[in-house]
Enzyme design. Structure first.
Site, PDB file in Angstrom:
ATOM      1  N   HIS A  89       0.830  -1.202   0.000  1.00 56.01           N
ATOM      2  CA  HIS A  89       0.000   0.000   0.000  1.00 56.01           C
ATOM      3  C   HIS A  89       0.865   1.252   0.000  1.00 56.01           C
ATOM      4  CE1 HIS A  89       0.251  -1.464   4.258  1.00 56.01           C
ATOM      5  NE2 HIS A  89       0.581  -0.214   4.505  1.00 56.01           N
ATOM      6  N   GLU A 140      -3.654   3.827   1.595  1.00 51.88           N
ATOM      7  CA  GLU A 140      -3.936   4.069   3.006  1.00 51.88           C
ATOM      8  C   GLU A 140      -3.949   5.576   3.235  1.00 51.88           C
ATOM      9  OE1 GLU A 140      -2.029   3.547   7.476  1.00 51.88           O
ATOM     10  OE2 GLU A 140      -1.302   2.251   5.870  1.00 51.88           O
ATOM     11  N   HIS A 158       2.831  11.725  -9.127  1.00 54.37           N
ATOM     12  CA  HIS A 158       1.429  11.377  -9.292  1.00 54.37           C
ATOM     13  C   HIS A 158       1.216   9.898  -8.995  1.00 54.37           C
ATOM     14  CE1 HIS A 158       3.139  10.573 -13.396  1.00 54.37           C
ATOM     15  NE2 HIS A 158       2.489   9.434 -13.206  1.00 54.37           N
ATOM     16  N   GLU A 206      -2.705  10.223 -12.814  1.00 55.65           N
ATOM     17  CA  GLU A 206      -2.655  10.017 -14.259  1.00 55.65           C
ATOM     18  C   GLU A 206      -3.614   8.883 -14.598  1.00 55.65           C
ATOM     19  OE1 GLU A 206       0.503   9.056 -17.901  1.00 55.65           O
ATOM     20  OE2 GLU A 206       1.095   8.677 -15.810  1.00 55.65           O
TER      21      GLU A 206
END
Length: 349
Positions: A89, A140, A158, A206
């Site tokens: 994560h 998270e 990004h 993106e």
């Protein structure tokens, strides 16, 4: 053992020793000290012997240390290569948790997997993604009580989301009041249709038009000051594979895609180097990536060996069986290694 702690005795070089007979010793001491062999048995022979034995001891210990280091590097490289790793994560901070959850679920099609409040430490977590945490790369989100704004900084780039239809996703984002910073269209120099949007906290996403994929949350882009150094670190310390690089001299940047499998099936880390830029302001919004490993202790050793900095020594989290270690890469980006079957909070917020 350090070379300075080795103190071999002359007794080990006696004429009865099968390993070092006098003839062998005298020839080699003569070469080492650059004196005629006959002088070794004069009045100063004991001093010369003691001096030479110490030299030989230091040399042998140096060779042993080099061999030990080489073996250690080989062992760690083998461990990293064979370790069953995956990106678990990505962690970052938001100013309004409910607002962000609403945007991600309604505009990006994510699911709220779980949410928990930790009032004693004054923060709340929410996990979102496109599938269960034990098999998918997820987000998270962290909300710290009373903090409604963060600085995203210039170093974070990004997140990448693979969607079936970029144009339809962009229309939905607009309808929900989201910001579109790049309208749908082919990527420069290629055919893949992309668009860029921003969430309510200013994080850029993106959108990439792809067919069905097991990992729609497919990219995290970070900027680095030395691309070759970063690639080497992520290969050797993190066990990632360099999937591809692309240089764009017209716009003065180079990217490297790294991960644990093909881009269309696994999430990847996109490292970007902008010509001539060696440092970035990282802000205080983006936190870290968590990666699964079989052994946090060996992982920490590899990180240290290949240029990373350990910020939390490996060990179990209080009260649960999950073991973690935390580190910074050579550019100061943070990662956490989890050793667990159940995904749990990593203790950083």
């Amino acid at each position: 053992m350090a070379a300075s702690s080795i103190r071999p005795s002359l007794g080990c070089f006696s004429s009865s020793s099968p390993r070092f007979p006098v003839s062998y010793l005298s020839r080699n001491l003569s070469r080492t000290l650059h004196v005629p062999q006959s002088q070794l048995f004069g009045l100063n022979s004991h001093k010369l012997l003691r001096r030479s034995v110490n030299c030989l001891g230091v040399a042998e210990s140096g060779k042993a240390a080099q061999a030990s280091t080489a073996t250690s590097q080989d062992d760690l490289l083998s461990f990293v290569k064979n370790d069953k790793r995956r990106m678990l994560h990505v962690v970052y901070r938001v100013g309004d948790l409910d607002r962000t959850i609403k945007f991600y679920t309604e505009c990006l099609g994510m699911k709220l997997l779980r949410k928990r409040d930790i009032p004693e430490e004054k923060y709340t977590n929410a996990f979102l993604g496109y599938g269960p945490e034990d098999s998918h790369f997820v987000i998270e989100l962290t909300y710290n009580y009373g903090v409604d704004k963060y600085d995203v900084g210039a170093g974070f780039g990004h997140f990448g989301i693979a969607v079936d239809d970029v144009a339809k996703t962009v229309e939905l984002v607009k309808a929900k009041g989201g910001k579109v910073s790049r309208e749908p269209g082919p990527v420069k120099g290629g055919k893949t249709v992309i668009a860029f949007i921003e969430d309510p906290d200013g994080y850029k996403f993106e959108l990439l038009e792809r067919g069905p994929t097991p990992e729609p949350l497919c990219q995290v882009m970070l900027r680095v000051g030395d691309l070759d150094r970063a690639i080497k670190f992520y290969e050797k310390a993190f066990g990632m594979e360099l999937l591809r690089t692309r240089d764009n001299p017209e716009y003065k940047y180079t990217i490297a895609m790294m991960g644990y499998g093909p881009e269309d099936k696994f999430p990847v880390l996109e490292l970007t180097y902008n010509y001539g830029v060696t440092e970035y302001d990282k802000g205080n919004a983006y936190a870290q990536i968590a990666i699964g490993t079989d052994d946090v202790y060996k992982t920490a050793e590899a990180i240290k060996l290949f240029g990373g900095k350990i910020t939390r020594e490996p060990g179990p989290l209080p009260g649960i069986s999950t073991k973690i270690t935390a580190c910074l890469d050579p550019d100061g980006w943070k990662s956490v290694r989890d050793w667990c079957v159940e995904i749990d909070h990593i203790g950083q917020h």
